[in-house]
Scaffold this active site. Structure first.
Site, PDB file in Angstrom:
ATOM      1  CD  GLU A 139      14.408 -29.496  31.485  1.00 45.39           C
ATOM      2  OE1 GLU A 139      14.688 -28.261  31.631  1.00 45.39           O
ATOM      3  OE2 GLU A 139      14.383 -30.285  32.511  1.00 45.39           O
TER       4      GLU A 139
ATOM      5  CG  HIS B  80      38.917 -48.171  26.050  1.00 46.51           C
ATOM      6  ND1 HIS B  80      39.862 -49.415  25.770  1.00 46.51           N
ATOM      7  CD2 HIS B  80      39.508 -47.298  26.067  1.00 46.51           C
ATOM      8  CE1 HIS B  80      40.848 -48.756  25.260  1.00 46.51           C
ATOM      9  NE2 HIS B  80      40.491 -47.458  25.683  1.00 46.51           N
TER      10      HIS B  80
ATOM     11  CE  LYS C  68      10.168 -28.413  38.504  1.00 47.02           C
ATOM     12  NZ  LYS C  68      10.527 -27.176  38.322  1.00 47.02           N
TER      13      LYS C  68
HETATM   14  O1  PA5 Z   1      15.758 -25.696  32.687  1.00 45.05           O
HETATM   15  C1  PA5 Z   1      14.673 -25.802  33.600  1.00 45.05           C
HETATM   16  O2  PA5 Z   1      13.945 -24.777  33.760  1.00 45.05           O
HETATM   17  C2  PA5 Z   1      14.647 -26.881  34.750  1.00 45.05           C
HETATM   18  O3  PA5 Z   1      15.432 -27.789  34.508  1.00 45.05           O
HETATM   19  C3  PA5 Z   1      14.674 -26.275  36.122  1.00 45.05           C
HETATM   20  O4  PA5 Z   1      15.788 -25.518  36.127  1.00 45.05           O
HETATM   21  C4  PA5 Z   1      14.520 -27.363  37.186  1.00 45.05           C
HETATM   22  O5  PA5 Z   1      13.380 -27.791  36.786  1.00 45.05           O
HETATM   23  C5  PA5 Z   1      14.609 -26.592  38.510  1.00 45.05           C
HETATM   24  O6  PA5 Z   1      13.723 -25.563  38.589  1.00 45.05           O
HETATM   25  P1  PA5 Z   1      13.800 -24.318  39.698  1.00 45.05           P
HETATM   26  O7  PA5 Z   1      14.827 -23.774  39.341  1.00 45.05           O
HETATM   27  O8  PA5 Z   1      12.534 -23.737  39.609  1.00 45.05           O
HETATM   28  O9  PA5 Z   1      13.811 -25.142  40.938  1.00 45.05           O
END
Ligand code: PA5
Length: 462
Positions: free
Chosen positions: A294, A323, A436
Site C-alpha cells: 500500500e 518445500h 471501498k
Molecule cells: O493502511 C491503511 O490505511 C488501510 O489498510 C486501512 O487500515 C484499512 O483500509 C482499514 O481502514 P479503517 O481503519 O479506516 O477501517
C-alpha cells in the site's frame, strides 16, 4: 539491537549482473539518504505529512491510558474480540502471534495466567464469522472495534452484528463490552461511540492504518492480553534513535531501502520476499506485505508524473516454504530480493532424541530443533547466493517485546525511505479508496448512486 547482513546482495557474492557494489552505492547515495532521513525527521511533526507514526514511541499519555484501562478490565473478560481490517488488524495479529505463548487461545485459563484469549476478525466470510460466534460467549467478550475512518464496510458490518447480539444478551449494559478505537473527532464510529457511551481510544491524526500498530490500535489489545507494552516502546525509542543516524553506513533501514530500490531500478528485481525462520513471526510477513504494497505501489510520483511503480511483496515462511517456494527462488526468474529473518535464541530448546541409527536420519539424534531451523536458514541463504540470488538477513537476538517492536519500526522507516527514493507519496492509498467506494455504491450507500449506475454498466461487460 536487531542486525542486518546485506553481504549477499553484493556483487562479490552474487555477481555483477545480479548484485550491487554496496560500498560504491552507499557512497553514491550517501548525501541523498542523509537528506531523506533528516527531511523525514523534520517533517514528522508537521500537520498533513502523515508522519506522526514516527512519534508513537514517545506518546506517554496513550501508554498511560491504555495501561489504566487494561488494569481496570483485568479479570472481567474471557475473550478479546478485535474487529478491524488492513492496518487496523494486521499489526495486532503480527505482534500477538509473535509474543503470546504459542496456541494461546487453546491454553487453559491457568496457563494464560488468567489473561483473556484474543481473536481478530479481519474478514467478512459469513461462515467463519458464524463459526466464531459459536465459539465465543459474547457476554464474556470485550469487543475492540478499530477503524480510523469509522465507516469501513467490513468492520462496521461486523460491528453492527456484534452490537446487536450483545445488546440482545446484555441489555443496556452491553456498552461495557465495547471499546472503540477511531479518529478523535470525525467518522460514524466516533458519533456512535459518543451517543452510546462507549469507552474510546484514538487513532492519532496523520497516522495511516498500516503505520498505526504502536498507537492505541495495537497497544490496547496488547495490554489487554498482558504483553509488555513498556518494553515495546523502549524498543521503538532505541531503534528510532539508531535510525535517526543520517550515515547510511550506520543505518540498517536506509541500507535495506536502498538495496530494494536499486535492485528494482537497476537490476529489474521488483519482488520482495519476507521469509522469517520462525513460525511466531509468520504474520510479520502479512503485515509487511500490506505495509510495502500500500505504501509503495503508486501510479504517480510526487510531481504527478505517471510512474506505476512498486516492488511486489511476497510472504514466505522458513523452513516450511523451502518445500514450496525455494525451488522457484533458486532456479526461476532472478527477479527477487529475499529478506530472511533469523532468530538467534529461541525461548525454549527442543532436543531430538538419539533413537535411530539409520545413516539418513541418525545424524539428527542428539541435536536440537533450534540447531536444525537455523542450519536451514543458513543453508538456504548460502544456496540462494550460489544461484546468484540476492538476499539479506535480519537477525533478532530473541523474540520479545523489545526486539519485535524494533523489527516492525525498522521496517516502517525502511518503507518511508524507500518511498522517498521512488519519489512517491508512501502514505496515501487511493487504490484502496477506489475499491471501498465501489463497495459503498454496490451496497446502496446514499450519495453513491451515480457510481452504482456506472458500476452496474461496467459489471455487465467485464
Ligand atoms: O493502511 C491503511 O490505511 C488501510 O489498510 C486501512 O487500515 C484499512 O483500509 C482499514 O481502514 P479503517 O481503519 O479506516 O477501517
Amino acid at each position: 539491537m536487531i542486525k542486518l547482513n546485506c553481504k549477499n546482495a553484493d556483487v562479490r557474492v552474487v555477481g555483477e549482473e545480479n548484485g550491487l557494489d554496496l560500498e560504491l552505492e552507499f557512497n553514491n547515495y550517501k548525501d541523498k539518504i542523509a537528506n531523506i532521513i533528516s527531511d523525514l525527521n523534520k517533517r514528522k511533526d508537521k500537520n498533513g505529512q502523515w508522519l506522526q507514526w514516527m512519534n508513537l514511541g514517545y506518546n506517554e499519555e496513550t501508554l498511560w491510558y491504555v495501561k489504566e484501562y487494561a488494569a481496570m478490565v483485568k479479570g472481567r473478560f474471557d475473550n478479546i474480540l478485535v474487529l478491524g481490517i488492513g492496518g487496523s488488524a494486521l499489526g495486532g495479529i503480527a505482534v500477538t502471534e509473535a509474543l503470546l505463548k504459542p496456541y494461546w487461545n487453546l491454553l487453559s485459563e491457568e496457563q494464560r495466567d488468567g489473561l483473556p484469549r484474543i481473536f481478530f476478525l479481519d474478514n467478512i466470510d459469513p461462515d467463519t464469522m458464524n463459526g466464531l460466534f459459536e465459539v465465543l460467549d459474547l457476554k464474556k467478550t470485550l469487543v475492540n472495534v478499530i477503524t480510523k475512518s469509522g465507516s469501513t464496510a467490513e468492520t462496521m458490518s461486523q460491528f453492527m452484528i456484534v452490537k446487536d447480539r450483545l445488546e440482545k444478551e446484555l441489555g443496556d449494559n452491553y456498552r461495557y463490552n465495547i471499546v472503540a478505537t477511531t479518529d478523535k473527532k470525525t467518522g460514524i464510529l466516533r458519533q456512535i461511540a459518543e451517543q452510546e457511551g462507549y469507552k474510546t481510544f484514538v487513532v492519532p491524526d496523520d497516522v495511516g492504518g498500516r503505520f498505526s500498530v504502536f498507537s492505541a490500535v495495537g497497544l490496547l489489545p496488547f495490554a489487554l492480553v498482558g504483553l509488555d507494552i513498556d518494553e515495546m516502546v523502549n524498543g521503538i525509542k532505541d531503534m528510532d534513535l539508531a535510525l535517526k543516524n543520517t550515515d547510511i553506513h550506520n543505518n540498517i533501514a536506509a541500507q535495506n531501502a536502498l538495496i530494494h530500490y536499486l535492485m528494482d531500478t537497476k537490476k529489474g528485481k521488483n519482488l520482495s520476499v519476507m521469509m522469517p525462520y520462525s513460525s511466531r513471526l509468520k504474520y510479520v510477513s502479512d503485515w509487511y506485505v500490506q505495509l510495502w504494497a500500500e505504501s509503495l505501489g503508486k501510479n504517480k510520483d510526487k510531481e504527478g508524473n505517471d510512474v506505476n511503480i512498486g516492488p511486489t511483496p511476497i510472504k514466505a515462511l522458513g523452513a516450511t516454504d523451502q518445500h514450496s517456494q525455494i525451488q522457484l527462488y533458486n532456479e526461476g526468474p532472478n527477479d527477487k530480493v529475499i529478506n530472511f529473518i533469523r532468530v538467534e535464541n529461541f525461548d525454549t530448546q527442543l532436543d531430538i532424541p538419539n533413537i535411530f541409527e539409520y545413516t539418513g536420519i541418525g545424524y539428527l539424534g542428539g541435536k536440537t530443533i533450534n540447531q536444525l531451523i537455523n542450519a536451514e536458514a543458513d543453508s538456504t541463504r548460502v544456496a540462494l547466493s550460489d544461484y546468484n540470488r540476492p538476499n539479506v538477513t535480519i537477525t533478532l537476538e530473541k523474540i520479545d517485546s523489545y526486539n519485535v517492536a524494533q523489527l516492525l519500526y525498522m521496517l516502517e522507516i525502511q518503507t518511508a525511505i524507500t518511498g522517498e527514493l521512488y519519489n512517491i507519496d508512501a502514505f496515501n492509498q487511493p487504490g484502496v479508496e477506489q475499491a471501498k467506494n465501489y463497495t459503498y455504491a454496490l451496497m446502496g450507500r446514499v450519495g453513491y448512486e451515480e457510481s452504482a449506475q456506472t458500476l452496474q454498466a461496467k459489471m455487465a461487460t467485464v
